[in-house]
Design a protein around this motif. Sequence first.
Motif, PDB file in Angstrom:
ATOM      1  N   UNK A 164      35.435  34.691  31.062  1.00 44.19           N
ATOM      2  CA  UNK A 164      36.471  33.790  31.757  1.00 44.19           C
ATOM      3  C   UNK A 164      37.661  34.333  31.903  1.00 44.19           C
ATOM      4  N   UNK A 165      38.101  35.304  30.795  1.00 36.56           N
ATOM      5  CA  UNK A 165      39.530  35.706  30.930  1.00 36.56           C
ATOM      6  C   UNK A 165      40.105  36.471  32.245  1.00 36.56           C
ATOM      7  N   UNK A 166      41.340  36.274  32.738  1.00 40.27           N
ATOM      8  CA  UNK A 166      41.651  36.709  33.903  1.00 40.27           C
ATOM      9  C   UNK A 166      42.172  38.011  33.742  1.00 40.27           C
ATOM     10  N   UNK A 167      41.171  38.905  33.533  1.00 39.52           N
ATOM     11  CA  UNK A 167      41.320  40.585  33.452  1.00 39.52           C
ATOM     12  C   UNK A 167      40.325  41.323  34.289  1.00 39.52           C
ATOM     13  N   UNK A 168      40.686  42.468  34.509  1.00 38.49           N
ATOM     14  CA  UNK A 168      39.358  43.086  35.258  1.00 38.49           C
ATOM     15  C   UNK A 168      38.288  43.211  34.337  1.00 38.49           C
ATOM     16  N   UNK A 169      36.954  42.862  35.306  1.00 35.02           N
ATOM     17  CA  UNK A 169      35.784  42.994  34.551  1.00 35.02           C
ATOM     18  C   UNK A 169      34.680  43.319  35.403  1.00 35.02           C
ATOM     19  N   UNK A 170      34.899  43.869  36.589  1.00 34.50           N
ATOM     20  CA  UNK A 170      33.659  44.351  37.404  1.00 34.50           C
ATOM     21  C   UNK A 170      33.557  45.925  37.040  1.00 34.50           C
ATOM     22  N   UNK A 171      32.518  46.110  36.457  1.00 39.68           N
ATOM     23  CA  UNK A 171      31.959  47.573  35.910  1.00 39.68           C
ATOM     24  C   UNK A 171      31.837  48.307  37.171  1.00 39.68           C
ATOM     25  N   UNK A 172      32.513  49.690  36.676  1.00 43.26           N
ATOM     26  CA  UNK A 172      32.556  50.580  38.048  1.00 43.26           C
ATOM     27  C   UNK A 172      33.794  50.509  38.989  1.00 43.26           C
ATOM     28  N   UNK A 173      34.063  49.442  39.098  1.00 38.09           N
ATOM     29  CA  UNK A 173      35.337  49.061  40.120  1.00 38.09           C
ATOM     30  C   UNK A 173      36.615  48.965  39.280  1.00 38.09           C
ATOM     31  N   UNK A 174      36.701  48.235  38.696  1.00 37.45           N
ATOM     32  CA  UNK A 174      37.731  47.835  37.847  1.00 37.45           C
ATOM     33  C   UNK A 174      37.930  47.807  36.466  1.00 37.45           C
ATOM     34  N   UNK A 175      36.794  47.969  36.107  1.00 34.48           N
ATOM     35  CA  UNK A 175      36.273  47.892  34.566  1.00 34.48           C
ATOM     36  C   UNK A 175      35.639  49.384  34.005  1.00 34.48           C
ATOM     37  N   UNK A 176      36.564  50.410  33.736  1.00 37.23           N
ATOM     38  CA  UNK A 176      35.886  51.725  33.861  1.00 37.23           C
ATOM     39  C   UNK A 176      35.888  52.258  32.187  1.00 37.23           C
ATOM     40  N   UNK A 224      44.198  47.713  42.299  1.00 36.93           N
ATOM     41  CA  UNK A 224      45.975  47.966  41.758  1.00 36.93           C
ATOM     42  C   UNK A 224      45.677  47.886  40.201  1.00 36.93           C
ATOM     43  N   UNK A 225      44.804  47.043  39.673  1.00 35.67           N
ATOM     44  CA  UNK A 225      44.838  46.670  38.143  1.00 35.67           C
ATOM     45  C   UNK A 225      43.427  47.276  37.679  1.00 35.67           C
ATOM     46  N   UNK A 226      43.439  48.291  36.637  1.00 41.09           N
ATOM     47  CA  UNK A 226      42.226  48.915  36.235  1.00 41.09           C
ATOM     48  C   UNK A 226      42.236  48.660  34.736  1.00 41.09           C
ATOM     49  N   UNK A 227      40.911  48.081  34.269  1.00 39.37           N
ATOM     50  CA  UNK A 227      40.866  48.219  32.852  1.00 39.37           C
ATOM     51  C   UNK A 227      39.861  49.474  32.273  1.00 39.37           C
ATOM     52  N   UNK A 228      40.482  50.202  31.564  1.00 44.99           N
ATOM     53  CA  UNK A 228      39.861  51.577  30.979  1.00 44.99           C
ATOM     54  C   UNK A 228      39.506  51.282  29.539  1.00 44.99           C
ATOM     55  N   UNK A 229      38.163  51.344  29.092  1.00 44.53           N
ATOM     56  CA  UNK A 229      37.543  51.393  27.925  1.00 44.53           C
ATOM     57  C   UNK A 229      37.628  52.726  27.302  1.00 44.53           C
ATOM     58  N   UNK A 230      38.619  52.871  26.475  1.00 43.88           N
ATOM     59  CA  UNK A 230      38.692  54.352  26.049  1.00 43.88           C
ATOM     60  C   UNK A 230      37.993  54.512  24.821  1.00 43.88           C
ATOM     61  N   UNK A 231      37.146  55.551  24.594  1.00 40.11           N
ATOM     62  CA  UNK A 231      36.395  55.884  23.328  1.00 40.11           C
ATOM     63  C   UNK A 231      36.641  57.177  22.871  1.00 40.11           C
ATOM     64  N   UNK A 232      37.319  57.623  21.744  1.00 40.38           N
ATOM     65  CA  UNK A 232      37.480  58.796  21.136  1.00 40.38           C
ATOM     66  C   UNK A 232      35.895  59.327  20.781  1.00 40.38           C
ATOM     67  N   UNK A 233      35.499  60.045  21.452  1.00 39.62           N
ATOM     68  CA  UNK A 233      34.174  60.474  21.062  1.00 39.62           C
ATOM     69  C   UNK A 233      34.049  61.961  20.661  1.00 39.62           C
ATOM     70  N   UNK A 234      35.231  62.464  20.528  1.00 44.47           N
ATOM     71  CA  UNK A 234      35.326  64.010  19.884  1.00 44.47           C
ATOM     72  C   UNK A 234      35.064  64.021  18.421  1.00 44.47           C
TER      73      UNK A 234
END
Length: 485
Positions: A164-176, A224-234
Amino acid sequence: LIPLYLSRTAFGSYRYTAEDFISPMVIPPEYYGRTKHGRRIFDLSLQHGTTEFFKGYHTPTIGINASYLGPVLRLKQGEFAEFNVKNNLNMPSTIHWHGVHLPARMDGGPHQEIAQGQTWKASFEIHQPASTLWYHSHLHNYTGPQVYQGLAGLFYVDDEFSQKADIPKTYGINDIPLILQDRSFYKDGSFRYVSNMHERMAGVRGGHILVNGVTRPLYRVQKKQVRFRVLNGSNARTYNLHFSDNREFTQIASDGGFLQTPVRMKRLRLSSGERAEIIVEFGMNDDVMLQHEPLPMNNLGMGMMAMMMSGDNQPFNIMRFASKNPDGDVVSLQAITYSSPILNPEDAIKTRKFQLDMAMGMGMMMGRGSGGGSAFSINNKSFDMNRFDEVVNLNATEIWEFTNNSPMPHPMHIHDIQFRVLSRNNGPADPNEQGLKDTVLVNPDETVRVITRFEHYADDRYPYMFHCHILEHEDQGMMGQFLVV
């Protein structure tokens, strides 16, 4: 063979300029599983394959339902999940659900080894809020090499707030998703892994940075606004992330879920195993690099160790973002607030203290897998599968205190639970570290205190792990076990 890292293209991540970043970035597929009798069922295959990281070179790799890495598993809070993990590799393996709150016998650690050709069945209910988690090999003595070859993937939990939160949430478009890894290669394209004392001590740092398994990636921004879910998988590298134009961005979540209030920043430090969700704003004709900036010396250790870890002390490009005319609205993220339980230190019934140490010597060159089993220790003890180091009471609130006596940092990870960072050397944690976490970086000569509650699951037979998430350190003994009873 002449190692590729000695050729002109090695150090690529240190030398490549923006013009070199032209490889289209790959977005891992989502996997929702199938439903049966009200349960969500996931069929996972650990398998061999080849991956073309460089044109014309086919690197032998392993992955989950793919040749390298795995799909993004998606579940909702309250759902019950079943996993059928078939090991089609020519070696044993495991799959550990990193950051997931679950029964110890389902954890996928060293005690849940999957023999070649066998299928391991895990099942558990999702008892945690929306978060970006991950899964990876956790085979005793072989975690480092198996993750290095590709045995890892992301695990998303959704809940009512995240939907429900007003944040980017469309996978592959603005949720990466952005899975950051570093790898080195031989001239024939095969992976170059541990081969000397330096890499055993410092952990493996590769000369090429991969994002979602792609070298020199270019992501063409649509919104314009993109959410990136960053994992340090190193396996070992710590990243100090920033953008080449020094733009601000907003962190909205850490390892275990949303922060109570978003944090504006220009630098994001992520050690091995940590995750962060950030939101970045893009404009007309933006062309910007995501880069690593050298870490302060107090994050690198002193003397010889600082020199050994110099890979973290060199700037390099990671990936490129290009936007022509991004569409969509820009929302005010500072209006987002999230409420989650806060544990009171006064309610802790016990404080456990853990001393992190490392040893030099020939013992480091012994043993199987990627490590020798005695080079690194917690409370002067190296990991022993047959020893339970701690016993915790169910429903207990405890403080765990990690003190780093070694000359290099250690990202400490606790299985099963999410914790809150109380302090660093008696000072407050950074604002973006004050959410739920399962991994925390402990610098040399530093004491980090965390608080957590052990709920829902007890087992007097199967333990959980706690360990350094530099995988070569874990494989060499910087790991312990605890029971919840």
